[in-house]
Design a protein around this motif. Structure first.
Motif: not given
Length: 316
Positions: A231-235, A239-243, A262-278
């Motif tokens: 995350a950027t400082p703004t992001q 996250m600190t305010r809402l989570l 927007a941080t790219g974390a969702v895409e990273q986790v999707r890649a983790m899931i598919t790698a582990r499925r394989r």
């Protein structure tokens, strides 16, 4: 109140633990399953019900898969008496555990290999270990990826996949080679199972409102830890305010989800899931299992990870 528990246990769960227990047997032998396997499977589902009832109390959850958790449903029976709801949920969770224990007594019959009891004891201990890890103070504000995986290994890999598989396999007389291979299957699948569950809470579903329970509770999941790292400082400020705000508005929830994406974390986790499925599918194919066991492990992989086979990443 018993009717509340009955309705809760009949909910929309996938029944993966009884299924894995049955598949553990099928991975070892083509002989018809021991009828006691059904009792043990029902016990596993009751144990899971017990864990969910108490987990919702610990998390102060107000919803469970779109419906009320047991403590909320019980409170509503008595004029929204929250303390009565909490008290009833403690006892009802214990009642589910008691019923599970009665069924697990089948594992103590003389002709059942002792290893089955050992796997059950280890599974229950690891579940509680994971629950305590979930409560532990994180080393950083949003937790870290290793800390999140430590919880996953205790609460999901060991309790959801490996334990039930090994119990069923032990009842069929499994040897060390089968046990090791089942554990090798359980690790990537269990990780993917929990990662997908965490992702569903974070990734907004088009035209569907609500959800976001983990975000409202401030759960320190892998996707949240990855988002905080990138995350950027703004992001990070957002996250600190809402989570962890229980009363997130739909607008705030949408903003928090969009920020995490927007941080790219969702895409990273999707890649983790598919790698582990394989990895799980590869282990199912090469393990020293019966042919029917291999087929069932393969089928169970996609039952446990609905829709992942159709992701573009899964075709890579």
């Amino acid at each position: 109140m018993i009717a509340v528990l009955r309705a809760f246990l009949r909910g929309r769960g996938k029944r993966v633990r009884p299924l894995f227990c049955h598949i553990g047997w099928r991975a070892v032998t083509d002989a018809p399953p021991d009828p006691r396997l059904v009792d043990v499977g029902v016990g596993l589902e009751l144990l899971h019900g017990h864990a969910l009832v108490h987990d919702d109390l610990v998390d102060r959850s107000l919803t469970r898969r779109g419906g009320p958790p047991v403590h909320v449903a019980c409170a509503s029976l008595h004029g929204a008496d929250a303390w009565l709801g909490v008290s009833a949920a403690v006892f009802l969770g214990d009642l589910a555990a008691l019923w599970a224990e009665e069924l697990f007594q089948r594992l103590y019959e003389p002709d059942i290999p002792p290893a089955a009891r050992g796997h059950l004891s280890a599974m229950r201990a690891q579940l509680l270990d994971g629950q305590l890890l979930d409560l532990a103070e994180p080393s950083q504000r949003f937790g870290t990826v290793p800390e999140a995986f430590a919880v996953i290994h205790a609460k999901t890999v060991a309790y959801t996949v490996r334990g039930p598989l090994l119990i069923g396999a032990a009842m069929a007389g499994a040897g060390p080679d089968v046990n090791d291979a089942l554990a090798g299957y359980a690790r990537p699948l269990g990780e993917a199972f929990q990662l997908q569950d965490d992702l569903e809470d974070v990734a907004a579903v088009p035209d569907e409102s609500g959800g976001g329970e983990d975000l409202k509770e401030g759960k320190r999941t892998v996707v949240v830890a990855l988002a905080a790292q990138a995350a950027t400082p703004t992001q990070r400020t957002l996250m600190t305010r809402l989570l962890g705000r229980a009363a997130l508005s739909s607008g705030d929830l949408a903003e928090l989800r969009a920020t995490i994406a927007a941080t790219g974390a969702v895409e990273q986790v999707r890649a983790m899931i598919t790698a582990r499925r394989r990895a799980a599918l590869a282990q199912a194919a090469r393990g020293p299992f019966t042919e029917r066991g291999k087929a069932l492990l393969t089928a169970m992989t996609d039952l446990a990870l609905p829709g992942v086979a159709d992701w573009p990443e899964a075709a890579v």
